[in-house]
Design a protein around this motif. Structure first.
Motif, PDB file in Angstrom:
ATOM      1  N   GLN A  78       0.695   8.213   7.483  1.00  0.00           N
ATOM      2  CA  GLN A  78      -0.039   7.268   8.336  1.00  0.00           C
ATOM      3  C   GLN A  78       0.378   5.831   8.063  1.00  0.00           C
ATOM      4  O   GLN A  78       0.590   5.035   8.995  1.00  0.00           O
ATOM      5  N   LYS A  79       0.516   5.485   6.793  1.00  0.00           N
ATOM      6  CA  LYS A  79       0.924   4.121   6.456  1.00  0.00           C
ATOM      7  C   LYS A  79       2.331   3.827   6.958  1.00  0.00           C
ATOM      8  O   LYS A  79       2.622   2.723   7.431  1.00  0.00           O
ATOM      9  N   SER A  80       3.223   4.817   6.864  1.00  0.00           N
ATOM     10  CA  SER A  80       4.585   4.599   7.359  1.00  0.00           C
ATOM     11  C   SER A  80       4.598   4.411   8.869  1.00  0.00           C
ATOM     12  O   SER A  80       5.328   3.560   9.404  1.00  0.00           O
ATOM     13  N   ASP A  81       3.738   5.180   9.593  1.00  0.00           N
ATOM     14  CA  ASP A  81       3.651   4.991  11.052  1.00  0.00           C
ATOM     15  C   ASP A  81       3.110   3.604  11.395  1.00  0.00           C
ATOM     16  O   ASP A  81       3.612   2.935  12.314  1.00  0.00           O
ATOM     17  N   GLU A  82       2.070   3.181  10.667  1.00  0.00           N
ATOM     18  CA  GLU A  82       1.526   1.846  10.915  1.00  0.00           C
ATOM     19  C   GLU A  82       2.556   0.765  10.628  1.00  0.00           C
ATOM     20  O   GLU A  82       2.659  -0.235  11.331  1.00  0.00           O
ATOM     21  N   MET A  83       3.355   0.978   9.583  1.00  0.00           N
ATOM     22  CA  MET A  83       4.386  -0.004   9.237  1.00  0.00           C
ATOM     23  C   MET A  83       5.444  -0.086  10.328  1.00  0.00           C
ATOM     24  O   MET A  83       5.932  -1.163  10.677  1.00  0.00           O
ATOM     25  N   CYS A  84       5.799   1.065  10.911  1.00  0.00           N
ATOM     26  CA  CYS A  84       6.771   1.067  12.010  1.00  0.00           C
ATOM     27  C   CYS A  84       6.233   0.301  13.220  1.00  0.00           C
ATOM     28  O   CYS A  84       6.952  -0.472  13.858  1.00  0.00           O
ATOM     29  N   GLU A  85       4.939   0.514  13.547  1.00  0.00           N
ATOM     30  CA  GLU A  85       4.345  -0.210  14.670  1.00  0.00           C
ATOM     31  C   GLU A  85       4.312  -1.716  14.414  1.00  0.00           C
ATOM     32  O   GLU A  85       4.600  -2.520  15.298  1.00  0.00           O
ATOM     33  N   VAL A  86       3.974  -2.100  13.177  1.00  0.00           N
ATOM     34  CA  VAL A  86       3.941  -3.523  12.846  1.00  0.00           C
ATOM     35  C   VAL A  86       5.333  -4.125  12.914  1.00  0.00           C
ATOM     36  O   VAL A  86       5.521  -5.256  13.373  1.00  0.00           O
ATOM     37  N   LYS A  87       6.349  -3.375  12.478  1.00  0.00           N
ATOM     38  CA  LYS A  87       7.716  -3.877  12.572  1.00  0.00           C
ATOM     39  C   LYS A  87       8.123  -4.079  14.025  1.00  0.00           C
ATOM     40  O   LYS A  87       8.787  -5.058  14.374  1.00  0.00           O
ATOM     41  N   LYS A  88       7.725  -3.136  14.904  1.00  0.00           N
ATOM     42  CA  LYS A  88       8.044  -3.298  16.327  1.00  0.00           C
ATOM     43  C   LYS A  88       7.377  -4.543  16.907  1.00  0.00           C
ATOM     44  O   LYS A  88       7.984  -5.297  17.667  1.00  0.00           O
ATOM     45  N   GLN A  89       6.106  -4.767  16.546  1.00  0.00           N
ATOM     46  CA  GLN A  89       5.414  -5.954  17.029  1.00  0.00           C
ATOM     47  C   GLN A  89       6.062  -7.231  16.516  1.00  0.00           C
ATOM     48  O   GLN A  89       6.198  -8.207  17.247  1.00  0.00           O
ATOM     49  N   CYS A  90       6.484  -7.212  15.240  1.00  0.00           N
ATOM     50  CA  CYS A  90       7.146  -8.386  14.673  1.00  0.00           C
ATOM     51  C   CYS A  90       8.473  -8.662  15.377  1.00  0.00           C
ATOM     52  O   CYS A  90       8.816  -9.815  15.661  1.00  0.00           O
ATOM     53  N   GLU A  91       9.226  -7.588  15.667  1.00  0.00           N
ATOM     54  CA  GLU A  91      10.487  -7.783  16.380  1.00  0.00           C
ATOM     55  C   GLU A  91      10.250  -8.346  17.774  1.00  0.00           C
ATOM     56  O   GLU A  91      10.985  -9.210  18.254  1.00  0.00           O
ATOM     57  N   HIS A  92       9.193  -7.860  18.453  1.00  0.00           N
ATOM     58  CA  HIS A  92       8.875  -8.374  19.791  1.00  0.00           C
ATOM     59  C   HIS A  92       8.497  -9.851  19.737  1.00  0.00           C
ATOM     60  O   HIS A  92       8.941 -10.653  20.563  1.00  0.00           O
ATOM     61  N   LEU A  93       7.689 -10.231  18.741  1.00  0.00           N
ATOM     62  CA  LEU A  93       7.306 -11.631  18.598  1.00  0.00           C
ATOM     63  C   LEU A  93       8.497 -12.504  18.255  1.00  0.00           C
ATOM     64  O   LEU A  93       8.614 -13.624  18.742  1.00  0.00           O
ATOM     65  N   LYS A  94       9.408 -11.983  17.422  1.00  0.00           N
ATOM     66  CA  LYS A  94      10.601 -12.757  17.086  1.00  0.00           C
ATOM     67  C   LYS A  94      11.477 -12.961  18.306  1.00  0.00           C
ATOM     68  O   LYS A  94      12.026 -14.050  18.514  1.00  0.00           O
ATOM     69  N   GLU A 138       0.831  -1.214   0.000  1.00  0.00           N
ATOM     70  CA  GLU A 138       0.000   0.000   0.000  1.00  0.00           C
ATOM     71  C   GLU A 138       0.860   1.257   0.000  1.00  0.00           C
ATOM     72  O   GLU A 138       0.568   2.239  -0.692  1.00  0.00           O
ATOM     73  N   ILE A 139       1.952   1.237   0.780  1.00  0.00           N
ATOM     74  CA  ILE A 139       2.843   2.399   0.816  1.00  0.00           C
ATOM     75  C   ILE A 139       3.512   2.608  -0.528  1.00  0.00           C
ATOM     76  O   ILE A 139       3.682   3.745  -0.999  1.00  0.00           O
ATOM     77  N   ALA A 140       3.899   1.501  -1.185  1.00  0.00           N
ATOM     78  CA  ALA A 140       4.527   1.623  -2.504  1.00  0.00           C
ATOM     79  C   ALA A 140       3.543   2.207  -3.515  1.00  0.00           C
ATOM     80  O   ALA A 140       3.905   3.080  -4.319  1.00  0.00           O
ATOM     81  N   SER A 141       2.279   1.744  -3.458  1.00  0.00           N
ATOM     82  CA  SER A 141       1.274   2.267  -4.391  1.00  0.00           C
ATOM     83  C   SER A 141       0.961   3.737  -4.114  1.00  0.00           C
ATOM     84  O   SER A 141       0.846   4.550  -5.045  1.00  0.00           O
ATOM     85  N   THR A 142       0.848   4.087  -2.835  1.00  0.00           N
ATOM     86  CA  THR A 142       0.581   5.498  -2.510  1.00  0.00           C
ATOM     87  C   THR A 142       1.754   6.398  -2.882  1.00  0.00           C
ATOM     88  O   THR A 142       1.561   7.542  -3.326  1.00  0.00           O
ATOM     89  N   SER A 143       2.984   5.905  -2.723  1.00  0.00           N
ATOM     90  CA  SER A 143       4.146   6.716  -3.112  1.00  0.00           C
ATOM     91  C   SER A 143       4.195   6.930  -4.621  1.00  0.00           C
ATOM     92  O   SER A 143       4.508   8.033  -5.092  1.00  0.00           O
ATOM     93  N   THR A 144       3.859   5.871  -5.400  1.00  0.00           N
ATOM     94  CA  THR A 144       3.822   6.043  -6.861  1.00  0.00           C
ATOM     95  C   THR A 144       2.718   7.017  -7.277  1.00  0.00           C
ATOM     96  O   THR A 144       2.923   7.863  -8.175  1.00  0.00           O
ATOM     97  N   ASN A 145       1.562   6.916  -6.610  1.00  0.00           N
ATOM     98  CA  ASN A 145       0.483   7.864  -6.929  1.00  0.00           C
ATOM     99  C   ASN A 145       0.863   9.293  -6.548  1.00  0.00           C
ATOM    100  O   ASN A 145       0.564  10.246  -7.285  1.00  0.00           O
ATOM    101  N   ALA A 146       1.548   9.436  -5.412  1.00  0.00           N
ATOM    102  CA  ALA A 146       1.985  10.774  -5.011  1.00  0.00           C
ATOM    103  C   ALA A 146       2.990  11.342  -6.005  1.00  0.00           C
ATOM    104  O   ALA A 146       2.943  12.541  -6.339  1.00  0.00           O
ATOM    105  N   LYS A 147       3.887  10.510  -6.511  1.00  0.00           N
ATOM    106  CA  LYS A 147       4.844  10.974  -7.516  1.00  0.00           C
ATOM    107  C   LYS A 147       4.139  11.399  -8.796  1.00  0.00           C
ATOM    108  O   LYS A 147       4.497  12.409  -9.426  1.00  0.00           O
TER     109      LYS A 147
END
Length: 244
Positions: free
Chosen positions: A202-218, A141-150
């Motif tokens: 917003q998508k980048s913030d959500e991605m950061c939170e998901v990465k933190k959760q993934c690191e915690h689970l790992k 989604e972030i990749a698609s939104t970045s291409t649309n923004a460009k």
């Protein structure tokens, strides 16, 4: 070894094998999630909780029985120390019974512990797989939104260049209505660009939170794997100490 303790020992070996397979780094949690979502497992999911609780109850009963046997033969051993010289065969028989009781205690205790660890490991793998899927979706989604923004930025730059060129060349021929229309289009493009940039943040913030959760689970998954290996080493050291 009686039939029940042979079954418990086989169950313990099966738990060790399953946990070793689950801890292999070659197989990703997403693949395990695909394995867990097979139709057979979905059919057995209704009976899984009942079977899990039933096995826990059986292992607890066997563990308590082994504790009782250990206490029983330990007391007999302490009471028969004085009669060791007069009846060595009875003392050896008590020693054999005590060794079997301790063996059954370790087998039932480790089986109960590994059963709980196995349940927790499977739940962590499923949670980690879900978080990884969410992360992959957010990245797309972030990749698609970045291409649309460009694209919007490029269109805005082209429109601004066209407006500047028209203002310089045809400033006299343009009417007020056309100027207002062009300004309105520019404002609409700017508003869409702001919306896209806000959604991107917003998508980048959500991605950061998901990465933190993934690191915690790992980290939690790695901690469970280390505890499992330590427990296996401890289990292998116990028979060596008894043999000595």
């Amino acid at each position: 070894m009686t039939f029940q303790w042979t079954a418990v020992a086989a169950f313990l070996y099966a738990e060790i094998a399953i946990l070793l397979i689950l801890c292999l780094p070659i197989i990703s949690p997403v693949r395990w999630q695909k394995v867990f979502t097979i139709r057979i497992w979905s059919k057995l999911a209704n009976y899984w909780n009942k079977a899990f609780l039933t096995i826990i109850v059986l292992l607890i009963v066997l563990f308590l029985d082994a504790v009782r046997e250990v206490r029983k033969y330990s007391s007999l051993q302490s009471s028969d120390k004085t009669t060791h010289t007069s009846s060595p065969n009875a003392f050896d028989h008590i020693q054999m019974k005590l060794f079997r009781a301790q063996r059954n205690l370790y087998i039932s205790g480790f089986s109960l512990f590994l059963w709980l660890v196995l349940r927790r490991t499977v739940s962590l793998i499923t949670m980690l797989a879900k978080e990884m899927k969410v992360q992959m979706n957010l990245e797309t989604e972030i990749a698609s939104t970045s291409t649309n923004a460009k694209k919007y930025l490029e269109e805005n730059e082209k429109l601004q260049k066209a407006l500047k060129f028209k203002k310089t060349c045809n400033s006299e021929s343009l009417s007020d209505a056309e100027n207002e229309q062009m300004k309105q289009e520019v404002q609409n493009l700017k508003a869409e660009l702001k919306k896209m940039s806000h959604a991107l943040t917003q998508k980048s913030d959500e991605m950061c939170e998901v990465k933190k959760q993934c690191e915690h689970l790992k980290r939690e998954y790695d901690h469970l794997a280390k505890e499992h290996h330590k427990m296996l080493d401890h289990q292998h050291e116990k028979p060596k100490k008894k043999a000595l």
